[in-house]
Design an enzyme around this catalytic site. Structure first.
Site, short mmCIF file in Angstrom:
data_model
loop_
_atom_site.label_atom_id
_atom_site.label_comp_id
_atom_site.label_asym_id
_atom_site.label_seq_id
_atom_site.Cartn_x
_atom_site.Cartn_y
_atom_site.Cartn_z
N ARG A 73 1.06 -1.29 -0.04
CA ARG A 73 0.03 0.15 0.09
C ARG A 73 0.56 1.31 0.12
NH1 ARG A 73 -4.86 -1.83 4.25
NH2 ARG A 73 -5.31 -3.75 3.20
N ARG B 15 2.40 1.09 10.40
CA ARG B 15 1.92 1.24 9.04
C ARG B 15 3.07 1.13 7.96
NH1 ARG B 15 -3.05 3.69 8.20
NH2 ARG B 15 -3.01 4.41 10.27
N GLU C 33 -6.23 -0.86 15.58
CA GLU C 33 -6.76 -1.92 14.82
C GLU C 33 -5.90 -2.96 14.51
OE1 GLU C 33 -8.30 -2.19 10.32
OE2 GLU C 33 -8.20 -0.05 11.16
N SER D 267 -10.06 -6.00 10.36
CA SER D 267 -11.21 -5.44 9.83
C SER D 267 -12.06 -6.48 9.02
CB SER D 267 -11.07 -4.24 8.92
OG SER D 267 -12.07 -3.43 8.63
N ARG E 58 0.92 -6.11 12.75
CA ARG E 58 0.36 -5.68 13.94
C ARG E 58 0.01 -6.57 15.02
NH1 ARG E 58 -3.62 -0.66 12.10
NH2 ARG E 58 -2.30 0.32 10.64
#
Length: 425
Positions: free
Chosen positions: A261, A276, A348, A351, A390
């Site tokens: 990403r 991230r 988070e 999801s 994560r």
């Protein structure tokens, strides 16, 4: 993608649902394009019908030796024939405009999704797990990680910002986490393991909703392919352009892949540490189901992700996202947020979303109900089960020992040859 017939039937309800997502009313422009397209189609059909009728009259005129009438009729047939391509071009143009307008709109929120403009409107569904008590002040992962092989400096030197090199204990821990989570989904929850392509075509990222709106969040190769931002893209497109039998459903896929990403929309956020990254590993779940099963499947999928956190004994909470905070393709989303004691915050880690038939319409993925001739669009769901990086961060922070060592969660020890403690170098 939305069904124009549904918008035509109740434009007020459609615009009201869009408003919950902070999107302005779209039905007037959509219905104007739809009316123009239908008018052009009707005109084209009328011209075709008239041309066919005149062609028959030409034959009749010639049969009766009325050459003058035959010539006049032939001139009209030629005029109609020349008009048809122009009408077809106009129909194609309007249809493309309508498709583009529909493709730019997000999915509509489910009725039970709370209203809210952003994450401030999200609702805690439940919280589980015990927050560990530390006899010392817990450190953040970027303080613990380097001595365990989380090499931020070398990653940046090799590839630039938001890239990290994992060595030794950190690399082994990441591998163990990915294998544990994938094995759990496939061996205990009936997901089929898939090793999908990491490079995909335009049609694939359009089908799952990343194109055209979110192109800047992706990496593109020089030959026009896209690096997947999540295995959701490859897994969901397995059923692209297919008509499935109802007996084949549900279909559940799982994959452990690198994800890529650009993080274009996250400039300045989480620039420190491993939260991230431009490249990260993730275990992804995708389900293909009938419409009547999608709500139950959403709960099942989220529970599968929660089970991994339970097994790792990591405290977490389930959040129901509000309409303004959901992703583009989602009709309802549960986020799982893991507790990070070093940060003193929930972050988070998964999801899980139901996309109803939104992606299926973009992919033309359908099924044939038992005993019926017609087809219907499937419902698609996707979720993280979990994000490996994560989860690694969560293990480091929750299992840290005074002095920098990190205890290995019991469920991971078999994947690490029985190792119980990661010790700093």
């Amino acid at each position: 993608m939305h069904d124009i017939r549904m918008i035509r039937d109740d434009p007020t309800a459609f615009d009201a649902a869009l408003a919950r997502r902070g999107v302005e009313a779209a039905s007037p422009a959509l219905l104007a394009l739809d009316e123009a397209r239908r008018a052009t189609v009707a005109e084209s059909q009328a011209v075709q019908t008239e041309r066919n009728a005149l062609s028959k009259e030409v034959g009749q005129a010639k049969a009766s030796c009325d050459e003058a009438r035959a010539q006049a009729l032939m001139a009209q047939v030629t005029a109609f024939k020349e008009a048809l391509p122009e009408l077809e071009i106009e129909e194609t143009r309007i249809d493309a405009s309508l498709t583009a307008a529909l493709a730019a709109l997000p999915n509509l929120p489910a009725a039970d999704v709370p209203d809210g403009p952003d994450e401030s409107g999200n609702v805690i569904v439940r919280e589980r797990g015990i927050h560990r008590a530390f006899a010392f002040t817990p450190a953040e992962h970027d303080a613990i990680g380097p001595a365990l092989g989380l090499d931020f400096e070398t990653g940046v030197a090799i590839a630039g910002a938001r890239f990290t090199l994992l060595r030794g204990p950190a690399a082994r821990l990441a591998r163990a986490l990915g294998q544990f989570m994938l094995d759990r989904l496939c061996q205990e929850h009936g997901y089929e393991e898939v090793a999908p392509p990491l490079l995909v075509r335009d049609e694939a990222v359009f089908g799952t909703g990343q194109l055209p709106k979110f192109a800047e969040d992706l990496f593109r190769t020089t030959d026009g392919r896209w690096l997947i931002p999540t295995a959701e893209v490859s897994l969901t497109n397995i059923v692209r352009e297919k008509i499935l039998g109802q007996a084949e459903l549900p279909i559940r896929f799982a994959a452990l892949t690198p994800c890529f990403r650009s993080e274009a929309g996250a400039a300045g956020r989480d620039t420190r540490g491993y939260i991230r990254q431009h490249q990260f590993d993730k275990v992804e779940m995708v389900s293909i189901v009938t419409p009547d099963a999608s709500d139950a499947e959403h709960e099942r999928m989220t529970s599968c992700a929660e089970g991994a956190l339970d097994a790792l004994e990591l405290p977490y909470r389930r959040m129901l996202l509000c309409a303004g905070d959901m992703g583009f393709t989602a009709a309802r989303t549960y986020d799982l947020e893991v507790w990070l004691p070093g940060q003193g915050a929930f972050r988070e880690i998964s999801s899980c979303s139901t996309c109803t038939d939104f992606q299926a319409r973009r992919m033309n993925a359908r099924y044939r109900p038992a005993g019926e001739k017609g087809t219907r669009f499937v419902h698609t769901l996707n979720g993280s089960g979990l994000a490996v990086g994560r989860t690694l961060v969560a293990v480091l922070e929750n299992y840290q020992q005074e002095g920098g060592a990190v205890a290995v969660p019991a469920v991971l020890q078999p994947y690490l040859g029985g190792l119980t403690l990661l010790e700093p170098r």
